[in-house]
Design a protein around this motif. Structure first.
Motif, PDB file in Angstrom:
ATOM      1  N   GLU A  43      -2.162   3.091   5.324  1.00 24.40           N
ATOM      2  CA  GLU A  43      -2.321   2.475   4.001  1.00 24.40           C
ATOM      3  C   GLU A  43      -2.417   3.528   2.901  1.00 24.40           C
ATOM      4  O   GLU A  43      -1.894   3.323   1.802  1.00 24.40           O
ATOM      5  CB  GLU A  43      -3.551   1.566   3.983  1.00 24.40           C
ATOM      6  N   ASN A  44      -3.073   4.637   3.155  1.00 21.54           N
ATOM      7  CA  ASN A  44      -3.224   5.715   2.157  1.00 21.54           C
ATOM      8  C   ASN A  44      -3.064   7.122   2.734  1.00 21.54           C
ATOM      9  O   ASN A  44      -2.896   8.076   1.969  1.00 21.54           O
ATOM     10  CB  ASN A  44      -4.617   5.634   1.504  1.00 21.54           C
ATOM     11  N   LYS A  47      -0.055   9.604   1.965  1.00 17.25           N
ATOM     12  CA  LYS A  47       0.342   9.807   0.574  1.00 17.25           C
ATOM     13  C   LYS A  47       0.142  11.274   0.179  1.00 17.25           C
ATOM     14  O   LYS A  47      -0.553  12.025   0.855  1.00 17.25           O
ATOM     15  CB  LYS A  47      -0.436   8.850  -0.327  1.00 17.25           C
ATOM     16  N   TRP A  84       5.986   9.852  -4.821  1.00 23.47           N
ATOM     17  CA  TRP A  84       5.498   8.702  -5.611  1.00 23.47           C
ATOM     18  C   TRP A  84       4.873   9.245  -6.887  1.00 23.47           C
ATOM     19  O   TRP A  84       4.296  10.337  -6.885  1.00 23.47           O
ATOM     20  CB  TRP A  84       4.451   7.952  -4.771  1.00 23.47           C
ATOM     21  N   ASN A 126       8.898   6.063  -3.396  1.00 26.17           N
ATOM     22  CA  ASN A 126       8.203   4.806  -3.649  1.00 26.17           C
ATOM     23  C   ASN A 126       8.172   4.514  -5.155  1.00 26.17           C
ATOM     24  O   ASN A 126       7.843   5.408  -5.952  1.00 26.17           O
ATOM     25  CB  ASN A 126       6.763   4.941  -3.122  1.00 26.17           C
ATOM     26  N   GLU A 127       8.554   3.306  -5.539  1.00 29.49           N
ATOM     27  CA  GLU A 127       8.292   2.783  -6.893  1.00 29.49           C
ATOM     28  C   GLU A 127       8.848   3.645  -8.024  1.00 29.49           C
ATOM     29  O   GLU A 127       8.147   3.923  -8.997  1.00 29.49           O
ATOM     30  CB  GLU A 127       6.780   2.583  -7.080  1.00 29.49           C
ATOM     31  N   ASN A 169      11.588   2.369  -1.343  1.00 30.97           N
ATOM     32  CA  ASN A 169      10.614   1.270  -1.290  1.00 30.97           C
ATOM     33  C   ASN A 169      10.135   0.910  -2.695  1.00 30.97           C
ATOM     34  O   ASN A 169       9.828   1.801  -3.497  1.00 30.97           O
ATOM     35  CB  ASN A 169       9.416   1.742  -0.443  1.00 30.97           C
ATOM     36  N   HIS A 206       4.666  -8.100  -2.508  1.00 31.07           N
ATOM     37  CA  HIS A 206       3.317  -8.531  -2.908  1.00 31.07           C
ATOM     38  C   HIS A 206       3.506  -9.775  -3.773  1.00 31.07           C
ATOM     39  O   HIS A 206       3.847  -9.678  -4.952  1.00 31.07           O
ATOM     40  CB  HIS A 206       2.618  -7.426  -3.705  1.00 31.07           C
ATOM     41  N   GLU A 233       5.288  -4.487   2.663  1.00 31.90           N
ATOM     42  CA  GLU A 233       3.874  -4.562   2.258  1.00 31.90           C
ATOM     43  C   GLU A 233       3.473  -6.004   1.982  1.00 31.90           C
ATOM     44  O   GLU A 233       2.737  -6.296   1.027  1.00 31.90           O
ATOM     45  CB  GLU A 233       3.622  -3.700   1.005  1.00 31.90           C
ATOM     46  N   TRP A 266       0.387  -6.037   4.472  1.00 29.99           N
ATOM     47  CA  TRP A 266      -0.367  -4.910   3.893  1.00 29.99           C
ATOM     48  C   TRP A 266      -1.847  -5.065   4.196  1.00 29.99           C
ATOM     49  O   TRP A 266      -2.681  -5.286   3.300  1.00 29.99           O
ATOM     50  CB  TRP A 266      -0.077  -4.768   2.406  1.00 29.99           C
ATOM     51  N   TRP A 274      -6.122  -4.829  -0.188  1.00 31.71           N
ATOM     52  CA  TRP A 274      -6.321  -4.176  -1.501  1.00 31.71           C
ATOM     53  C   TRP A 274      -6.465  -5.210  -2.601  1.00 31.71           C
ATOM     54  O   TRP A 274      -6.937  -4.880  -3.681  1.00 31.71           O
ATOM     55  CB  TRP A 274      -5.152  -3.220  -1.788  1.00 31.71           C
TER      56      TRP A 274
HETATM   57  C1  XIL Z   1      -2.594   0.693  -2.170  1.00 38.41           C
HETATM   58  C2  XIL Z   1      -3.687   0.708  -1.120  1.00 38.41           C
HETATM   59  O1  XIL Z   1      -3.647  -0.509  -0.416  1.00 38.41           O
HETATM   60  C3  XIL Z   1      -5.035   0.913  -1.768  1.00 38.41           C
HETATM   61  O2  XIL Z   1      -6.037   1.116  -0.776  1.00 38.41           O
HETATM   62  C4  XIL Z   1      -5.009   2.112  -2.716  1.00 38.41           C
HETATM   63  O3  XIL Z   1      -6.237   2.184  -3.411  1.00 38.41           O
HETATM   64  C5  XIL Z   1      -3.870   2.009  -3.698  1.00 38.41           C
HETATM   65  O4  XIL Z   1      -2.651   1.845  -2.983  1.00 38.41           O
HETATM   66  N1  XIL Z   1       2.258  -0.296  -3.383  1.00 38.41           N
HETATM   67  C6  XIL Z   1       2.250   0.697  -2.418  1.00 38.41           C
HETATM   68  C7  XIL Z   1       1.018   0.964  -1.642  1.00 38.41           C
HETATM   69  O5  XIL Z   1       3.305   1.276  -2.133  1.00 38.41           O
HETATM   70  O6  XIL Z   1       0.901   2.318  -1.283  1.00 38.41           O
HETATM   71  C8  XIL Z   1      -0.212   0.518  -2.391  1.00 38.41           C
HETATM   72  O7  XIL Z   1      -1.342   0.674  -1.529  1.00 38.41           O
HETATM   73  C9  XIL Z   1      -0.064  -0.913  -2.852  1.00 38.41           C
HETATM   74  C10 XIL Z   1       1.103  -1.054  -3.792  1.00 38.41           C
END
Ligand code: XIL
Length: 301
Positions: A43-44, A47, A84, A126-127, A169, A206, A233, A266, A274
């Protein structure tokens, strides 16, 4: 089959979850993980701020806890994420230009090489696209190093781990009519036409309480460019039958597209999300019980 992973495997797909290293000691959590899921995303812990907290000093303890747990349980790993604009280490946030570009390439080379052979798919970038109507890139320190930063990231990742599938992603690219979706589509089409190494598009998914009616079309249109698509996710607002129905729709959309080869939620329990406590968006409640959404997904797989 009686679990998410085994049911997905019947059609050659995987079913994954995002996992937090600090929860692996929770027996309820780890019990569900071991039983239900056959793919794991950190999840983290993978990164940039986690893996390179100081410049050119790498730190893999928490990521390794997750990778080792997954592999010892026979599960595969999605790497998330090499580049990212968010969750950058402090030393990187203030950098720019060619120095930042070099630091980015070094980061990707080192992390992807460290995990070489152990990662099924990397979310390389990412993003990177902007929200709203522009369809263009998001402004960030990485973007300001030059528009070619994304293709450089993909080429660097390919060289460091030639066996990993390489994904772009993002979120809010599920609705085909969205400018952001169109912008990502044009980039992937351009990469494929020029031989930039990209193997998949990750749609974060999401969701609120509605799923875009074009979601399956979006998956199919990306796939038709010659890439896999993965739901990376997934979490959906709401509760009860409505939430279950939305989970069913998403699962059916993936199953209807041959190159949609996996779904990841996720988190595992609502309380791990989250989005909790505002939203309880996952397949298991806080006590680890299966929700109606779980049954809807299992039946749709
Ligand atoms: C989120 C995590 O779930 C949290 O714990 C953290 O504080 C912030 O990041 N998009 C993504 C993920 O690609 O890495 C993110 O995860 C949620 C949104």
């Amino acid at each position: 089959a009686s679990t998410l992973g085994a049911s997905a495997a019947q059609t050659g797909r995987y079913f994954g979850a995002a996992v937090a290293a600090h929860r692996l000691g929770d027996a309820t959590y780890t019990g569900i993980l071991n039983r239900e899921f056959d793919m794991v995303t950190a999840e983290n812990e993978m990164k940039m701020d986690a893996t390179e907290p100081n410049r050119n000093q790498f730190s893999y303890g928490n990521a390794d806890r997750i990778v080792n747990h997954a592999r010892s349980q026979g599960k595969r790993v999605r790497g998330h994420t090499l580049a990212w604009h968010s969750q950058q280490p402090g030393w990187m946030r203030g950098m720019e230009g060619s120095a930042l570009r070099s630091a980015l390439v070094n980061h990707i080379s080192k992390v992807a090489a460290y995990y070489r052979g152990k990662i099924y798919t990397w979310d390389v970038v990412n993003e990177a696209f902007a929200d709203g109507g522009s369809g263009g890139r998001r402004d960030s320190n990485l973007q300001r190093t030059g528009n070619d930063w994304i293709e450089v990231a993909f080429r660097t990742a390919r060289a460091a781990d030639p066996g990993a599938k390489l994904c772009y992603n993002d979120y809010s690219i599920e609705d085909w009519s969205a400018a952001k979706t169109q912008g990502v589509y044009r980039m992937v089409r351009d990469f494929k036409s020029r031989g930039v190494p990209i193997d998949c598009v990750g749609l974060q998914a999401h969701f609120g309480t509605g799923i875009p009616g074009s979601f399956q079309t979006t998956l199919q249109n990306f796939a038709s460019l010659g890439v896999d698509v993965q739901i990376t996710e997934l979490d959906i607002a709401g509760s009860g039958a409505q939430q279950a129905d939305n989970y069913r729709r998403v699962t059916q959309a993936c199953l209807a597209v041959a190159r949609c080869n996996g779904i990841t939620t996720w988190g595992i329990r609502d309380t791990d999300s989250w989005r909790y406590p505002g939203v309880s968006p996952l397949l298991f409640d806080g006590a680890g019980n299966k929700k109606p959404a779980y049954t809807a997904v299992l039946n749709a797989l």
